[in-house]
Design an enzyme around this catalytic site. Structure first.
Site, short mmCIF file in Angstrom:
data_model
loop_
_atom_site.label_atom_id
_atom_site.label_comp_id
_atom_site.label_asym_id
_atom_site.label_seq_id
_atom_site.Cartn_x
_atom_site.Cartn_y
_atom_site.Cartn_z
N SER A 120 6.46 -7.55 3.81
CA SER A 120 6.88 -7.01 2.50
C SER A 120 7.40 -5.58 2.67
CB SER A 120 5.70 -7.00 1.52
OG SER A 120 5.24 -8.29 1.25
N ALA A 139 9.07 -10.56 -1.05
CA ALA A 139 8.12 -9.47 -0.77
C ALA A 139 7.07 -9.43 -1.87
CB ALA A 139 8.85 -8.13 -0.73
N LYS A 140 5.85 -9.11 -1.49
CA LYS A 140 4.82 -8.88 -2.52
C LYS A 140 4.97 -7.41 -2.91
CE LYS A 140 -0.06 -9.92 -3.45
NZ LYS A 140 0.06 -10.58 -4.73
N ALA A 141 5.99 -7.17 -3.70
CA ALA A 141 6.40 -5.81 -4.06
C ALA A 141 6.02 -5.51 -5.49
CB ALA A 141 7.91 -5.69 -3.89
N TYR A 192 6.56 -7.20 -10.12
CA TYR A 192 5.47 -7.71 -10.96
C TYR A 192 5.64 -7.39 -12.44
CZ TYR A 192 2.70 -9.81 -7.35
OH TYR A 192 2.27 -10.67 -6.37
#
Ligand SMILES: Cc1ncc(COP(=O)(O)O)c(C=O)c1O
Length: 305
Positions: A64, A158-160, A164
Site C-alpha cells: 500500500s 492500496a489500503k489507503a 475510506y
C-alpha cells in the site's frame, strides 16, 4: 456502553520507532497525511496472543505504501517486531492491531516527497465488528450510492486512508436507514465489496465472489477461499452484476475485523444463514485459534507472549 475516546486511554503506542505513553502519541494539525490522505494502514487481529497472518498484513502495508509512493523508513522485519512488542505490552489475549504510516509535516504542498514519513502501531481490544445478536439472522445491508474507484482513478488496491471516505459515508448512510453496512458497486456497475469487508454468495452449492482488481486483496477473503476449497467447495471469482443479487441463496462478509459475518438482506433481497455460511464461519474461527489446520502450510503465526 460508552466508548472510551481513542486518544484518552492507558498503555503505550509505538511511534516512529519508540514507545510513547498512549496519550502522548500525537501528530501536528499541519500533517500531509491529515490534509491529503497520504496515509496507509492495516487492521489485524490477535487471537490467543498470536497475530493472525501478521506477515501477510505487513506485506500488504508495504505494498500500500509503495502504491502511494511512500518510502517506509523501517524494514518489514522491524515493523513485524514492533507489532509483536506493541501487542505484548498491551497484553490482551484477543485484540486488534493497527499499524499506520503517513506523510508528515516537512512540507504541506500537494506534491511533498520531502514531507517525511511517520509510523505508528497501536493495539486495543475490539470484540465483534457487528452486533453478535445479528449473527443468527444475518446483518442488513444497504446498497451504497458511492462507487469504488477503479484502477484508472485511484490506487484502489492500496489500503489507503483517503479511499475510506466513501466507505465512511456509505456506512453512515446505511446505518441511518437501519442497516449495519452497505454493498458498494465498482465503477462499471459490478459488485465490489462492503465498506470494510469483502462479499461472498452461495448458490447451488458453490461460492461466488467478486474478482480482484478494484479493491484490496483481502487476507480473510483468501483464507476463506482456502477453507472453502479444503471442503471441496467450488469458488468462482468473477464479475457479478447487481441483477444477480436475487438469485443467490446465502451471503456473507469476510474481513479481519468482520471475520465471517452472515448477511440476511441486501436492499430488497433476502438470504438465509445456511449451512455453508455457518460452516465456513466456524472453520474460520477455529483456524484463527489453531483448532483447525489446513492441508497446505499455514503461514507462521507471530507469538506476542
Ligand atoms: C474496504 C475493505 N475491504 C475489505 C476488507 C477485508 O480485508 P481483510 O480480510 O484483509 O481484512 C477490509 C478490511 O481490512 C476493508 O477495509
Amino acid at each position: 456502553m460508552a466508548i472510551i475516546p481513542f486518544d484518552d486511554r492507558d498503555g503505550e503506542i509505538w511511534l516512529d520507532g519508540e514507545f510513547v505513553p498512549w496519550r502522548d502519541a500525537k501528530v501536528h494539525v499541519l500533517t500531509h497525511g491529515l490534509h491529503y490522505g497520504s496515509c496507509v494502514f492495516e487492521g489485524e487481529r490477535v487471537y490467543d496472543h498470536e497475530i493472525f497472518k501478521s506477515k501477510e498484513h505487513t506485506d500488504r502495508l508495504f505494498k500500500s505504501a509503495e502504491l502511494l509512493a511512500i518510502d517506509v523508513p523501517f524494514s518489514k522485519a522491524e515493523i513485524e517486531a514492533a507489532k509483536v512488542e506493541t501487542a505484548k505490552r498491551a497484553g490482551f489475549k484477543d485484540a486488534y492491531v493497527r499499524p499506520v504510516i503517513w506523510r508528515g509535516s516537512g512540507s504541506m504542498g500537494v506534491s511533498a516527497p520531502e514531507a517525511g514519513v511517520r509510523c505508528a502501531i497501536a493495539v486495543w481490544e475490539w470484540p465483534a465488528y457487528f452486533p453478535p445478536e445479528l449473527l443468527a439472522k444475518g446483518i442488513k445491508m444497504d446498497i451504497a450510492r458511492w462507487k469504488r474507484p477503479g484502477p484508472q482513478s485511484a490506487p484502489c488496491t492500496a489500503k489507503a486512508a483517503g479511499l475510506y471516505i466513501i466507505c465512511s459515508l456509505a456506512k453512515e448512510e446505511a446505518e441511518a436507514k437501519g442497516c449495519q453496512d452497505a454493498l458498494m458497486y465498482d465503477i462499471e456497475g459490478n459488485l465490489a465489496e462492503a465498506t470494510g469487508a469483502h462479499i461472498f454468495f452461495v448458490k447451488d452449492g458453490a461460492i461466488h465472489t467478486p474478482e480482484l482488481g478494484n479493491f484490496i486483496e483481502g487476507i480473510t477473503r483468501a483464507t476463506v477461499i482456502d477453507l472453502a476449497r479444503a471442503r471441496g467447495i467450488t469458488v468462482h471469482e468473477r464479475k457479478i452484476k447487481p441483477e444477480e443479487l436475487g438469485s443467490f441463496e446465502q451471503c456473507f462478509l469476510t474481513g479481519s475485523a468482520a471475520e465471517v459475518t452472515p448477511v440476511g438482506e441486501i436492499g430488497p433481497n433476502s438470504y438465509t444463514v445456511g449451512e455453508m455460511t455457518t460452516q465456513l464461519r466456524e472453520d474460520y474461527l477455529k483456524l484463527v485459534r489453531r483448532q483447525l489446520v489446513l492441508e497446505q502450510d499455514l503461514p507462521p503465526r507471530v507469538a506476542v507472549s
